[in-house]
Design an enzyme around this catalytic site. Structure first.
Site, PDB file in Angstrom:
ATOM      1  N   TYR A   1       0.664  -1.406  -0.216  1.00 24.02           N
ATOM      2  CA  TYR A   1       0.084  -0.227   0.058  1.00 24.02           C
ATOM      3  C   TYR A   1       0.846   1.133   0.281  1.00 24.02           C
ATOM      4  O   TYR A   1       1.755   1.502   0.617  1.00 24.02           O
ATOM      5  CB  TYR A   1      -0.593   0.198   1.821  1.00 24.02           C
ATOM      6  CG  TYR A   1      -1.871   0.974   1.135  1.00 24.02           C
ATOM      7  CD1 TYR A   1      -2.279   2.105   0.439  1.00 24.02           C
ATOM      8  CD2 TYR A   1      -3.027   0.585   2.688  1.00 24.02           C
ATOM      9  CE1 TYR A   1      -3.243   2.676   0.399  1.00 24.02           C
ATOM     10  CE2 TYR A   1      -4.431   1.370   2.489  1.00 24.02           C
ATOM     11  CZ  TYR A   1      -4.696   2.575   1.440  1.00 24.02           C
ATOM     12  OH  TYR A   1      -5.486   3.638   1.653  1.00 24.02           O
ATOM     13  N   CYS A   2       0.499   2.090  -0.791  1.00 26.93           N
ATOM     14  CA  CYS A   2       1.303   2.622  -0.910  1.00 26.93           C
ATOM     15  C   CYS A   2       3.187   3.092  -1.111  1.00 26.93           C
ATOM     16  O   CYS A   2       3.853   2.364  -2.218  1.00 26.93           O
ATOM     17  CB  CYS A   2       1.265   4.268   0.593  1.00 26.93           C
ATOM     18  SG  CYS A   2       1.763   6.004   0.589  1.00 26.93           S
ATOM     19  N   ILE A   3       3.640   3.957  -0.024  1.00 32.63           N
ATOM     20  CA  ILE A   3       5.299   3.633  -0.094  1.00 32.63           C
ATOM     21  C   ILE A   3       5.525   2.752  -0.164  1.00 32.63           C
ATOM     22  O   ILE A   3       6.202   2.073  -0.514  1.00 32.63           O
ATOM     23  CB  ILE A   3       5.544   4.844   0.959  1.00 32.63           C
ATOM     24  CG1 ILE A   3       7.578   4.529   0.651  1.00 32.63           C
ATOM     25  CG2 ILE A   3       5.135   4.137   2.029  1.00 32.63           C
ATOM     26  CD1 ILE A   3       7.970   5.679   1.438  1.00 32.63           C
TER      27      ILE A   3
ATOM     28  N   GLY B   1       4.245  -0.128  -1.556  1.00 37.34           N
ATOM     29  CA  GLY B   1       3.521  -0.341  -2.923  1.00 37.34           C
ATOM     30  C   GLY B   1       4.758   0.017  -3.452  1.00 37.34           C
ATOM     31  O   GLY B   1       5.203  -1.453  -4.798  1.00 37.34           O
TER      32      GLY B   1
END
Length: 600
Positions: free
Chosen positions: A333-335, A337
């Protein structure tokens, strides 16, 4: 007393006396205010605003244009003068006649919803002149031509911040809501507001970080993050939580989910009704979630490679041991990812096939377009961050939180500040806002690695980024993947995510755009029947064409993802209990790292 018609309440002698008494109490709070500000911990000034060279370049370009085309400048000035004089004349007429003319319909601005902004000549003049000033500034900024695209975007952003900061609603003498409440409460609202202000300053060592939620209403592990599970592994970087099964059988291939380490993982487990973590276990999967350490200055030399080695690789290795499998399905998720994609490139080059499939939640890999973060990703700010983390060892959580908040300053800075400090209100008991304020520090080296190598130089999609003895590149990501992005995401714009996924080497790619933003588009349970999503199997088209040809589906993307995941999760086996003989239960979920405070 009534204010429903937009009138100021009457102030009797008794009210004035109580008002005086409350104002005397203000002096006591003022002493606390002076004390906390005297002890304020310094931070790098460069983090408070752009290098003045930006404004100097803008001014030079503006006056050069004015010199070449003086009629354009005069036209703007005359328009501004004319509107200002008209505003004053209308106010004079209203004071004389006691009547205010109706204005033409204008776009609603909730800051000016109080009827007094329209019916009272004083407040009407203040509002009109503010709007006139704001239009003049925006027009002047738009007329500056001799700047590159990044400088124009930065100038537009920071000038808008000045406009928003100077709104009359941000000042007590020109805020009718605050003035009305002060009179109605005999000044008690101002007294409580000052108490709120001092308390927020004291809680953050003199830094003004507006509290967005009533912290007393929530407890992590009490009424938040309550899905049953156990910490089954711990190292210096993370705790690995295995969640208890919710079904009698589970799919053989486990899921390991990596949340961002900028915030805490429990955004995915706020409460039972919207918990993705709980929902995954209910679909018959063995789920592991990483809970990252909230680092202190001893982590100053911890870089991206440490997050990969002691976070991603360690978690995958331990999950394989516990579940006695050779492969896992990974989610980032986000960073996290972004870092999962780095990890996949590393594993590809090592010939390691531990990851069977990858799911990316709002994850950027191509940073050639910096979107709304453009103002903060130029050298003046990054130089300031580098100076700050070199001194402190970490990028303190309030700095990142403040940056995020100022991307939506009306809703996340000025609005809450007015309600808390001028109106004396207690922040709402809102779990999402509580989580939003529960940030984490970032290690010094990791911050610089990420900002310089990925955000600024965009190495992962250009020449490759050097990490752990390898040159990692986005094209090495070749496992079956699904990317979930969000239509109105202002942190990881879906078009930018799309561009990165296009460059990945996977033959099997599924790209999804969920309605709503960075959080609501992900935390979107099917039971809510709220936000839909778009899909399109053609990944060769540009982003605009992809969306034009996409199919819209009502409801959450969760069931679609689960159907995709099921095909990559193997056979059904008896449900696994948490841990094993080599992985004892160290603590019940949500663990200890998520509640640790390195600043205490």
């Amino acid at each position: 007393m009534t204010t429903s018609e937009g009138h100021m309440p009457e102030a009797t002698d008794e009210h004035i006396e109580r008002l005086k008494e409350n104002m005397e109490k203000v002096e006591q709070l003022s002493k606390r205010l002076i004390e906390v500000m005297a002890g304020k911990k310094a931070h790098t000034p460069a983090l408070d605003g752009p290098n003045q060279e930006l404004f100097a370049r803008a001014a030079t370009a503006y006056w050069a244009e004015a010199w070449q085309n003086p009629a354009k400048l005069l036209e703007q000035q005359i328009e501004f003068w004319g509107k200002s004089v008209l505003n004053f004349a209308e106010a004079q007429q209203a004071l004389t006649t006691g009547e205010v003319e109706d204005e033409d319909a204008k776009p609603a601005d909730k800051r000016f919803s109080n009827p007094l902004w329209e019916s009272n000549p004083y407040f009407r003049l203040v509002r009109q002149q503010y709007q006139t000033n704001a239009e003049a500034i925006a027009q002047a900024v738009a007329s500056v031509d001799d700047l590159d695209a990044k400088d124009r975007r930065r100038l537009s952003y920071f000038s808008q911040q000045i406009i928003d900061m100077m709104s009359p609603t941000n000042f007590l003498p020109t805020n009718p809501d605050a003035l009305q409440k002060a009179v109605e409460t005999d000044g008690q609202s101002l007294l409580q507001g000052l108490e709120n202000l001092v308390a927020d300053l004291e809680a953050n060592d003199g830094e003004l970080v507006v509290k967005l939620a009533d912290e007393s209403a929530f407890e992590v592990g009490g009424n938040l993050a309550t899905t049953p599970g156990d910490v089954v592994y711990r190292n210096r970087m993370m705790e690995l939580i295995q969640y208890k099964p919710a079904t009698e059988t589970v799919f053989e291939t486990p899921i390991v989910l990596f949340p961002p380490w900028i915030n805490k993982f429990y955004i995915l487990d706020l409460k039972a009704q919207n918990s993705l973590i709980k929902w995954i276990t209910e679909q018959g999967y063995t789920l592991f979630v990483v809970s990252w350490i909230n680092p202190d200055e001893s982590y100053a030399e911890t870089g991206m490679e440490d997050y990969i080695r002691d976070g991603f690789l360690a978690a995958i290795d331990e999950v394989k041991k516990i579940c006695k499998v050779k492969q896992v399905n990974a989610v980032g998720y986000c960073i996290a990812g972004t870092t999962l994609s780095l990890t996949l490139s590393l594993l590809k080059q090592r010939g390691d096939k531990s990851i069977k499939s990858a799911t990316f939640f709002t994850a950027l890999t191509d940073f050639s377009e910096q979107g709304e973060f453009t103002p903060f990703l130029q050298n003046d700010f990054i130089d300031g961050i580098e100076e700050e983390v070199t001194r402190e060892g970490v990028l303190r959580s309030w700095i990142m939180g403040r940056t995020m908040s100022f991307l939506r300053s009306r809703d996340l800075v000025y609005g809450p500040a007015i309600r808390s400090y001028m109106m004396g209100e207690t922040p709402p008991a809102f779990d999402l806002l509580f989580w939003n304020g529960d940030g984490a520090n970032l290690p010094a080296k990791m911050s610089v690695d990420y900002l310089r190598g990925l955000c600024q130089r965009n190495e992962f999609v250009s020449d490759g980024i050097e990490l752990m003895g390898h040159k990692l590149h986005v094209k090495d990501v070749d496992v079956p993947l699904m990317a979930i992005t969000c239509e109105t995401d202002h942190i990881a714009a879906w078009k930018d995510c799309y561009r990165g996924v296009q460059q990945m080497g996977s033959r099997s790619k599924t790209f999804v755009v969920s309605e709503s933003g960075h959080i609501a588009g992900i935390v979107n349970p099917p039971s809510k029947k709220k936000y839909g999503h778009y899909t399109n199997t053609d990944m060769k088209a540009d982003s605009d064409s992809w969306m034009k040809q996409a199919d819209f589906h009502k409801g959450s993307w969760w069931p679609m993802w689960e159907a995709w995941l099921k095909k990559r999760s193997g056979k059904q086996i008896p449900a696994r209990d948490t841990g094993d003989s080599n992985h004892p239960r160290l603590a019940p979920a949500p663990g200890t790292y998520v509640v640790a405070n390195p600043n205490s």
